[in-house]
Design a protein around this motif. Structure first.
Motif, PDB file in Angstrom:
ATOM      1  N   SER A  76       0.878  -1.278   0.009  1.00 34.87           N
ATOM      2  CA  SER A  76      -0.063   0.112   0.058  1.00 34.87           C
ATOM      3  C   SER A  76       0.678   1.118  -0.022  1.00 34.87           C
ATOM      4  O   SER A  76       0.644   2.309  -0.645  1.00 34.87           O
ATOM      5  CB  SER A  76      -1.061  -0.065   1.195  1.00 34.87           C
ATOM      6  N   ASP A  77       1.993   1.511   0.739  1.00 31.08           N
ATOM      7  CA  ASP A  77       3.043   2.364   0.743  1.00 31.08           C
ATOM      8  C   ASP A  77       3.705   2.569  -0.433  1.00 31.08           C
ATOM      9  O   ASP A  77       3.834   3.622  -0.753  1.00 31.08           O
ATOM     10  CB  ASP A  77       3.806   2.221   2.002  1.00 31.08           C
ATOM     11  N   HIS A  78       3.921   1.366  -1.070  1.00 31.83           N
ATOM     12  CA  HIS A  78       4.661   1.450  -2.417  1.00 31.83           C
ATOM     13  C   HIS A  78       3.692   2.238  -3.329  1.00 31.83           C
ATOM     14  O   HIS A  78       4.202   2.886  -4.166  1.00 31.83           O
ATOM     15  CB  HIS A  78       5.023  -0.016  -2.763  1.00 31.83           C
ATOM     16  N   LEU A  79       2.300   1.525  -3.359  1.00 29.23           N
ATOM     17  CA  LEU A  79       1.519   2.414  -4.517  1.00 29.23           C
ATOM     18  C   LEU A  79       1.462   3.993  -4.210  1.00 29.23           C
ATOM     19  O   LEU A  79       1.379   4.767  -5.227  1.00 29.23           O
ATOM     20  CB  LEU A  79      -0.073   1.615  -4.351  1.00 29.23           C
ATOM     21  N   THR A  80       1.340   4.192  -2.811  1.00 36.78           N
ATOM     22  CA  THR A  80       1.493   5.749  -2.717  1.00 36.78           C
ATOM     23  C   THR A  80       2.784   6.155  -2.951  1.00 36.78           C
ATOM     24  O   THR A  80       2.561   7.610  -3.674  1.00 36.78           O
ATOM     25  CB  THR A  80       1.154   5.865  -1.070  1.00 36.78           C
ATOM     26  N   ILE A 105       3.783   4.360 -14.998  1.00 33.26           N
ATOM     27  CA  ILE A 105       3.483   3.554 -13.796  1.00 33.26           C
ATOM     28  C   ILE A 105       4.483   2.367 -13.576  1.00 33.26           C
ATOM     29  O   ILE A 105       5.183   2.562 -12.316  1.00 33.26           O
ATOM     30  CB  ILE A 105       2.128   2.759 -13.482  1.00 33.26           C
ATOM     31  N   ARG A 106       4.896   1.477 -14.627  1.00 34.03           N
ATOM     32  CA  ARG A 106       5.963   0.661 -14.499  1.00 34.03           C
ATOM     33  C   ARG A 106       7.025   1.276 -14.417  1.00 34.03           C
ATOM     34  O   ARG A 106       8.201   0.796 -13.563  1.00 34.03           O
ATOM     35  CB  ARG A 106       5.802  -0.186 -15.693  1.00 34.03           C
ATOM     36  N   TYR A 129      -2.580  -5.862  -6.668  1.00 31.23           N
ATOM     37  CA  TYR A 129      -3.768  -5.142  -6.221  1.00 31.23           C
ATOM     38  C   TYR A 129      -4.340  -4.211  -7.491  1.00 31.23           C
ATOM     39  O   TYR A 129      -5.371  -4.124  -7.554  1.00 31.23           O
ATOM     40  CB  TYR A 129      -3.416  -4.296  -4.996  1.00 31.23           C
ATOM     41  N   MET A 130      -3.455  -3.661  -8.205  1.00 31.32           N
ATOM     42  CA  MET A 130      -3.576  -2.906  -9.291  1.00 31.32           C
ATOM     43  C   MET A 130      -4.361  -3.526 -10.261  1.00 31.32           C
ATOM     44  O   MET A 130      -5.436  -3.229 -10.832  1.00 31.32           O
ATOM     45  CB  MET A 130      -2.454  -2.248 -10.091  1.00 31.32           C
ATOM     46  N   GLN A 131      -3.988  -4.641 -10.607  1.00 33.18           N
ATOM     47  CA  GLN A 131      -4.764  -5.690 -11.486  1.00 33.18           C
ATOM     48  C   GLN A 131      -6.054  -6.048 -11.125  1.00 33.18           C
ATOM     49  O   GLN A 131      -7.034  -6.069 -11.889  1.00 33.18           O
ATOM     50  CB  GLN A 131      -3.877  -7.012 -11.925  1.00 33.18           C
ATOM     51  N   HIS A 132      -6.436  -6.138  -9.626  1.00 30.67           N
ATOM     52  CA  HIS A 132      -7.646  -6.541  -9.313  1.00 30.67           C
ATOM     53  C   HIS A 132      -8.471  -5.547  -9.371  1.00 30.67           C
ATOM     54  O   HIS A 132      -9.596  -5.675  -9.777  1.00 30.67           O
ATOM     55  CB  HIS A 132      -7.389  -7.019  -7.860  1.00 30.67           C
ATOM     56  N   THR A 133      -8.046  -4.174  -9.120  1.00 25.59           N
ATOM     57  CA  THR A 133      -8.886  -2.900  -9.227  1.00 25.59           C
ATOM     58  C   THR A 133      -9.067  -2.797 -10.855  1.00 25.59           C
ATOM     59  O   THR A 133     -10.289  -2.551 -10.748  1.00 25.59           O
ATOM     60  CB  THR A 133      -8.075  -1.849  -8.830  1.00 25.59           C
ATOM     61  N   HIS A 158      -6.443   7.666 -10.058  1.00 20.55           N
ATOM     62  CA  HIS A 158      -7.421   7.153  -9.191  1.00 20.55           C
ATOM     63  C   HIS A 158      -7.253   5.589  -9.307  1.00 20.55           C
ATOM     64  O   HIS A 158      -7.623   4.935  -8.071  1.00 20.55           O
ATOM     65  CB  HIS A 158      -8.703   7.225 -10.085  1.00 20.55           C
ATOM     66  N   LEU A 159      -6.765   4.994 -10.326  1.00 19.76           N
ATOM     67  CA  LEU A 159      -6.308   3.554 -10.160  1.00 19.76           C
ATOM     68  C   LEU A 159      -5.391   3.296  -8.980  1.00 19.76           C
ATOM     69  O   LEU A 159      -5.530   2.322  -8.154  1.00 19.76           O
ATOM     70  CB  LEU A 159      -5.726   3.073 -11.437  1.00 19.76           C
ATOM     71  N   ILE A 160      -4.365   4.131  -8.780  1.00 23.38           N
ATOM     72  CA  ILE A 160      -3.329   3.745  -8.164  1.00 23.38           C
ATOM     73  C   ILE A 160      -3.929   3.957  -6.430  1.00 23.38           C
ATOM     74  O   ILE A 160      -3.555   3.446  -5.692  1.00 23.38           O
ATOM     75  CB  ILE A 160      -2.061   4.621  -8.253  1.00 23.38           C
ATOM     76  N   THR A 161      -4.649   5.212  -6.252  1.00 23.00           N
ATOM     77  CA  THR A 161      -5.184   5.548  -4.965  1.00 23.00           C
ATOM     78  C   THR A 161      -6.202   4.472  -4.590  1.00 23.00           C
ATOM     79  O   THR A 161      -6.277   3.958  -3.489  1.00 23.00           O
ATOM     80  CB  THR A 161      -5.793   6.801  -5.001  1.00 23.00           C
ATOM     81  N   THR A 162      -6.819   3.823  -5.407  1.00 25.95           N
ATOM     82  CA  THR A 162      -7.859   2.923  -5.211  1.00 25.95           C
ATOM     83  C   THR A 162      -7.322   1.522  -4.940  1.00 25.95           C
ATOM     84  O   THR A 162      -7.545   0.796  -3.773  1.00 25.95           O
ATOM     85  CB  THR A 162      -8.922   2.691  -6.358  1.00 25.95           C
ATOM     86  N   SER A 163      -6.461   1.128  -5.560  1.00 27.45           N
ATOM     87  CA  SER A 163      -5.529   0.028  -5.460  1.00 27.45           C
ATOM     88  C   SER A 163      -4.810   0.094  -3.731  1.00 27.45           C
ATOM     89  O   SER A 163      -4.771  -0.733  -3.013  1.00 27.45           O
ATOM     90  CB  SER A 163      -4.208  -0.116  -6.621  1.00 27.45           C
ATOM     91  N   ALA A 164      -4.158   1.046  -3.604  1.00 24.69           N
ATOM     92  CA  ALA A 164      -3.626   1.346  -2.187  1.00 24.69           C
ATOM     93  C   ALA A 164      -4.375   1.381  -1.091  1.00 24.69           C
ATOM     94  O   ALA A 164      -4.356   0.679  -0.037  1.00 24.69           O
ATOM     95  CB  ALA A 164      -2.804   2.614  -2.254  1.00 24.69           C
ATOM     96  N   THR A 165      -5.776   1.969  -1.284  1.00 19.31           N
ATOM     97  CA  THR A 165      -6.596   1.828  -0.260  1.00 19.31           C
ATOM     98  C   THR A 165      -7.315   0.330  -0.119  1.00 19.31           C
ATOM     99  O   THR A 165      -7.501  -0.133   0.944  1.00 19.31           O
ATOM    100  CB  THR A 165      -7.917   2.713  -0.749  1.00 19.31           C
TER     101      THR A 165
END
Length: 172
Positions: A76-80, A105-106, A129-133, A158-165
């Motif tokens: 989660s912190d990595h995505l943030t 992103i990559r 988590y990103m793929q799941h979202t 939005h994708l990254i924030t939702t995935s981190a949450t």
């Protein structure tokens, strides 16, 4: 001691002269304060020495106390932090690293992994988590979705924030 100061009988005080005892109150413990979360920022661009030294050599030097690797982050912190990197250096599509220093992103994840801010396992969990979202909308991999011509940075954010949450709700 002299005999004048010897006390033969215990002294007593009348009950009214005794100090009143305050009733004991139950101890109230303050509510535990939540742990202070570190502010996650984008790291500075690594020096040329940092980029030239292979990861295995940096890790060996860190084990000997000659190098200080950053503490790896959970997904989660990595995505943030990935989002912070994109906001600081700029977002692009079609290239991991553009000639002007912007990243997709990559590319931001690769920068964080190469500089030791994330382990390959935590990065893979973040990608999961990103793929799941993203699978709620499309079956494209996140890097192909990032490269679509109509993609905008607010959508990526939005994708990254939702995935981190989502990762935080699962304790990662």
């Amino acid at each position: 001691m002299s005999s004048r100061h010897t006390i033969t009988e215990p002294r007593t005080v009348s009950p009214s002269a005794a100090p009143a005892r305050a009733p004991q109150r139950p101890t109230v413990r303050p509510a535990p304060t939540p742990a202070v979360q570190p502010v996650i920022t984008a790291p500075d661009w690594p020096s040329r020495w940092h980029l030239l030294i292979p990861t295995s050599l940096r890790n060996t030097a860190a084990n000997l106390g000659l190098w200080q690797n950053p503490a790896p982050l959970k997904p989660s912190d990595h995505l943030t932090q990935t989002l912070a990197v994109l906001e600081r250096y700029g977002w692009c599509r079609s290239l991991d690293f553009s000639p002007t220093g912007r990243m997709c992103i990559r590319g931001a994840q690769t920068l964080l992994e190469r500089t030791g801010h994330v382990t390959p396992q935590s990065r893979q969990r973040a990608v999961d988590y990103m793929q799941h979202t993203l699978n709620k909308v499309t079956d494209l991999p996140f890097y192909a979705w990032n490269d679509l011509p109509d993609r905008t940075f607010p959508q990526v954010k939005h994708l990254i924030t939702t995935s981190a949450t989502h990762a935080r709700t699962h304790g990662e």
